[in-house]
Design a protein around this motif. Structure first.
Motif, PDB file in Angstrom:
ATOM      1  N   LEU A   8       0.968  -1.230   0.174  1.00 59.13           N
ATOM      2  CA  LEU A   8      -0.075   0.199  -0.014  1.00 59.13           C
ATOM      3  C   LEU A   8       0.812   1.473   0.118  1.00 59.13           C
ATOM      4  O   LEU A   8       0.797   2.264  -0.697  1.00 59.13           O
ATOM      5  CB  LEU A   8      -0.930   0.021   1.138  1.00 59.13           C
ATOM      6  N   VAL A  18       2.104   1.864  -3.393  1.00 60.61           N
ATOM      7  CA  VAL A  18       1.220   2.587  -4.362  1.00 60.61           C
ATOM      8  C   VAL A  18       0.920   4.103  -4.129  1.00 60.61           C
ATOM      9  O   VAL A  18       1.119   4.872  -5.036  1.00 60.61           O
ATOM     10  CB  VAL A  18      -0.276   1.953  -4.222  1.00 60.61           C
ATOM     11  N   GLN A  30      -6.501   4.407  -6.466  1.00 58.11           N
ATOM     12  CA  GLN A  30      -7.665   3.556  -5.770  1.00 58.11           C
ATOM     13  C   GLN A  30      -8.002   2.013  -6.180  1.00 58.11           C
ATOM     14  O   GLN A  30      -8.116   1.214  -5.472  1.00 58.11           O
ATOM     15  CB  GLN A  30      -8.906   4.338  -6.211  1.00 58.11           C
ATOM     16  N   ASP A  60      -5.531  -0.116  -7.585  1.00 60.29           N
ATOM     17  CA  ASP A  60      -4.272  -0.876  -7.131  1.00 60.29           C
ATOM     18  C   ASP A  60      -4.608  -1.037  -5.484  1.00 60.29           C
ATOM     19  O   ASP A  60      -4.447  -2.460  -5.169  1.00 60.29           O
ATOM     20  CB  ASP A  60      -3.128  -0.294  -7.251  1.00 60.29           C
ATOM     21  N   SER A  61      -4.940  -0.143  -4.846  1.00 57.48           N
ATOM     22  CA  SER A  61      -4.981  -0.318  -3.210  1.00 57.48           C
ATOM     23  C   SER A  61      -6.395  -1.120  -2.955  1.00 57.48           C
ATOM     24  O   SER A  61      -6.221  -2.176  -2.022  1.00 57.48           O
ATOM     25  CB  SER A  61      -5.216   1.060  -2.631  1.00 57.48           C
ATOM     26  N   TYR A 117      -3.539   6.051   1.458  1.00 62.81           N
ATOM     27  CA  TYR A 117      -2.821   5.166   2.097  1.00 62.81           C
ATOM     28  C   TYR A 117      -3.459   4.919   3.426  1.00 62.81           C
ATOM     29  O   TYR A 117      -3.709   3.649   3.948  1.00 62.81           O
ATOM     30  CB  TYR A 117      -1.363   5.493   2.028  1.00 62.81           C
ATOM     31  N   TYR A 142      -6.951   3.098   2.995  1.00 63.07           N
ATOM     32  CA  TYR A 142      -6.950   1.703   2.899  1.00 63.07           C
ATOM     33  C   TYR A 142      -6.457   0.752   3.890  1.00 63.07           C
ATOM     34  O   TYR A 142      -6.787  -0.407   4.127  1.00 63.07           O
ATOM     35  CB  TYR A 142      -6.378   1.449   1.377  1.00 63.07           C
ATOM     36  N   TRP A 143      -5.584   1.363   4.580  1.00 56.44           N
ATOM     37  CA  TRP A 143      -4.647   0.508   5.496  1.00 56.44           C
ATOM     38  C   TRP A 143      -5.806   0.653   6.817  1.00 56.44           C
ATOM     39  O   TRP A 143      -5.728  -0.686   7.527  1.00 56.44           O
ATOM     40  CB  TRP A 143      -3.286   1.161   6.057  1.00 56.44           C
TER      41      TRP A 143
END
Length: 650
Positions: free
Chosen positions: A365, A368, A428, A430-431, A576, A579-580
């Protein structure tokens, strides 16, 4: 055994099958049997076998094939209208009733109206000929059919014979009426005559009937007209056509020849002339028809119910046996607890704060977000400049540069924002894929991002482009001035010429005009050509400097600090973090689920010991009861086998 004995035996089997169906339906519910593709089969057969109404046999065929005459002969009475032209226009339903002789109209709304029992009254309702002549009865409601109950011993019992208008007549509504009755028929008597083999239209009708039912009984009328050799040959030809055309749907087509005329003579003369009876072939036809109905309707209903329900009962018996055998003792639950605890230990090793899988997801992440920031900064520091410098260098005129200069600010801003949108979308996507590996969700998780508002709104005036336009204006004005003075000079020179005629004056005027035009054009071309190249080069350089200023300002907007971070940093770091956070929430929930699972298994283990014995007792009882149903169905299959052997010999 004759058909009456077989019919009684099938009735006994029907009643017994209904009893078993009721047991199976109740058992399926109380035993909590699994759902199958045929789970509605029991109710279907229950409804089918409970319906003890008469078998509906629809008589169809092309117009003027003798359908109504055939039914009149069958009931030994002239009831249905028969004429030289098309006769029947309505549906007639004729049934045997040993205690009643009555006719009635049945309407679409279910109501009935009693009708005089004579051919004239019936014909005035159902005859096309009388309708055409205007001698018909006008009805206030839509008619379903004309019912005729008649106490006739020869008519096949428990059978409703339905006479329909002819197919393929000149009246389209007749075919529509007939097709409606075919769709609800238990069996169809298809009538042809002995004048010719089956034609293409009749073959198409048979094909259409087969879409609704495969129970088709073929009758060939009017065998009293040709010789025996002739009608036998036509019968063989028609049977061959049926075999060739419908080999996959009609296994062994048999056409039953009859003479309605000879059979009518038989019962008119008192029903004692055996020669006329045999000659009409109605006796053998009736026996074949009764056997046909038994085999293709009553037999099919009962035998299908027994066979299909036996298969279902066998399947469910196996299911109950497997359910009994699969009953696990409480000891097995201890293994489940150990397995769940091992799963939690492995989960903590993989996904705790120092877990390898957790670190891997976090690293990916982070990569990315870093890639998104790098790509955006490359656009601002390199790609925008390369793209628009190339556009400026390609311009070949002052007008093109002026147009580029007028739109430069918006073009660069829009291009920067377009690249920003692309990089955000990629980040967005890829994450989301990375997070999906953890959450096991196939749907993309999109964290919303607001498009930034750039502060730059104006661009400094471009003096280089203004000088080009001023130069173009000066060039045009110089050319026009040179032409003007050339014109004046010539006119003055021509004016000193003495003794000019009017024609010479006009000629001089023309010369002066064209000299001025040429002088103007040459003057403009010489002046523009000498300065254009230098002017364009200077203007391009100035416009490129303006471009760099615009890009630098836009880059400042993107990198301007807001709460410690610029737009680029804030956007991709925000993605980041979001998403994390989703990964963290998922891992936390999964850990809670594993803990809850272990607690639940331990609680369940305490309850299963007491539940095991009672469950085993209930399942053993279910298995015994269902096995008894399967045994009874097995005995019924044996009885059906004897009936089938008898039917095959008839």
């Amino acid at each position: 055994m004759n058909t009456k004995v077989i019919s009684n035996l099938l009735e006994d089997l029907r009643i017994e099958m209904l009893f078993l169906l009721n047991q199976m339906i109740q058992g399926r519910k109380s035993f909590n049997l699994p759902h199958t593709e045929t789970e509605n089969m029991l109710e279907k057969y229950q409804s089918l076998l409970e319906d003890v109404e008469s078998t509906r046999v629809v008589v169809v065929g092309e117009a003027k094939r003798g359908k109504s005459s055939f039914i009149n002969a069958l009931i030994s009475e002239d009831i249905l209208p028969v004429y030289e032209e098309v006769a029947t226009s309505k549906v007639f339903l004729v049934r045997q009733n040993r205690n009643l002789r009555e006719a009635r109209l049945r309407f679409e709304d279910g109501t009935t109206s009693k009708l005089d029992f004579d051919m004239i009254s019936l014909a005035r309702i159902g005859s096309q000929a009388l309708y055409n002549a205007g001698d018909n009865v006008q009805l206030s409601k839509k008619l379903r059919w004309i019912e005729v109950d008649i106490p006739n011993a020869f008519l096949v019992s428990d059978v409703d014979v339905i006479d329909t208008p002819g197919l393929g007549s000149i009246y389209p509504e007749h075919s529509a009426i007939t097709r409606r009755e075919i769709s609800g028929a238990d069996a169809v008597i298809f009538v042809i005559d002995s004048s010719a083999p089956l034609n293409e239209l009749e073959v198409s009708y048979v094909s259409e009937i087969l879409r609704h039912t495969s129970n088709i009984f073929f009758v060939m009328t009017k065998i009293d007209i040709p010789s025996v050799e002739q009608w036998e040959k036509i019968k063989e030809q028609s049977e061959a056509i049926l075999r060739e055309t419908f080999s996959d749907r009609i296994l062994n087509p048999v056409i039953n020849p009859v003479s309605s005329l000879w059979f009518q003579q038989f019962w008119i003369e008192g029903g004692t002339d055996e020669f006329l009876y045999d000659r009409s072939r109605f006796g053998s036809m009736k026996q074949s028809l009764e056997s046909f109905i038994l085999q293709n309707h009553r037999w099919v209903n009962v035998s299908s119910a027994v066979i299909d329900c036996f298969a279902y009962a066998t399947e469910m018996e196996a299911c109950l046996a497997e359910r009994l055998m699969s009953l696990q003792s409480p000891i097995g639950n201890t293994n489940d607890i150990k397995k769940a605890e091992a799963q939690k230990v492995q989960f903590m090793l993989d996904w705790s704060s120092s877990g390898k899988k957790r670190d891997d997801v976090k690293r990916r992440l982070r990569a990315v977000a870093t890639r998104g920031k790098t790509r955006m900064r490359d656009v601002l520091r390199r790609d925008l400049s390369l793209e628009f410098v190339k556009l400026i260098e390609a311009a070949s005129s002052g007008e093109e540069l002026q147009q580029i200069g007028n739109t430069l600010l918006e073009a660069v801003k829009n291009r920067a924002l377009e690249q920003y949108d692309i990089f955000v979308y990629d980040a967005q996507n890829d994450s989301s894929l990375i997070v999906g590996e953890v959450t096991h969700q196939t749907q993309r998780l999109i964290v919303p991002v607001n498009r930034p508002q750039l502060a730059i709104t104006t661009i400094p005036s471009n003096k280089e482009i203004d000088s080009v336009w001023n130069y173009v204006k000066r060039s045009r004005a110089g050319a026009l001035t040179a032409g003007f003075f050339a014109n004046i000079s010539l006119k003055a020179m021509f004016a000193f010429r003495e003794n000019r005629t009017e024609e010479q004056k006009k000629d001089d005027e023309k010369k002066a005009f064209w000299v001025s035009v040429v002088a103007s054009a040459l003057g403009a071309l010489v002046e523009i050509a000498s300065t254009q190249k230098a002017e364009l080069k200077s203007t391009k350089d100035g416009l490129i400097r303006s471009l760099h200023n615009v890009i630098a300002t836009i880059e400042q907007d993107f990198e301007k600090k807001d709460k410690g971070m610029g737009i680029i940093e804030n956007t991709f770091e925000g993605l980041y973090d979001a998403y994390w956070a989703e990964v963290e929430n998922t891992l936390q929930k999964r850990e809670q689920d594993l803990t809850s699972r272990i607690t639940e298994l331990k609680k369940d283990s305490a309850q299963k010991t007491s539940h095991f014995n009672s469950t085993k007792t209930i399942r053993e009882q279910h298995f015994r009861e269902w096995k008894n149903i399967t045994k009874k169905l097995t005995d019924m299959l044996v009885s059906l086998g004897r009936v089938q052997t008898t039917l095959e010999k008839m």
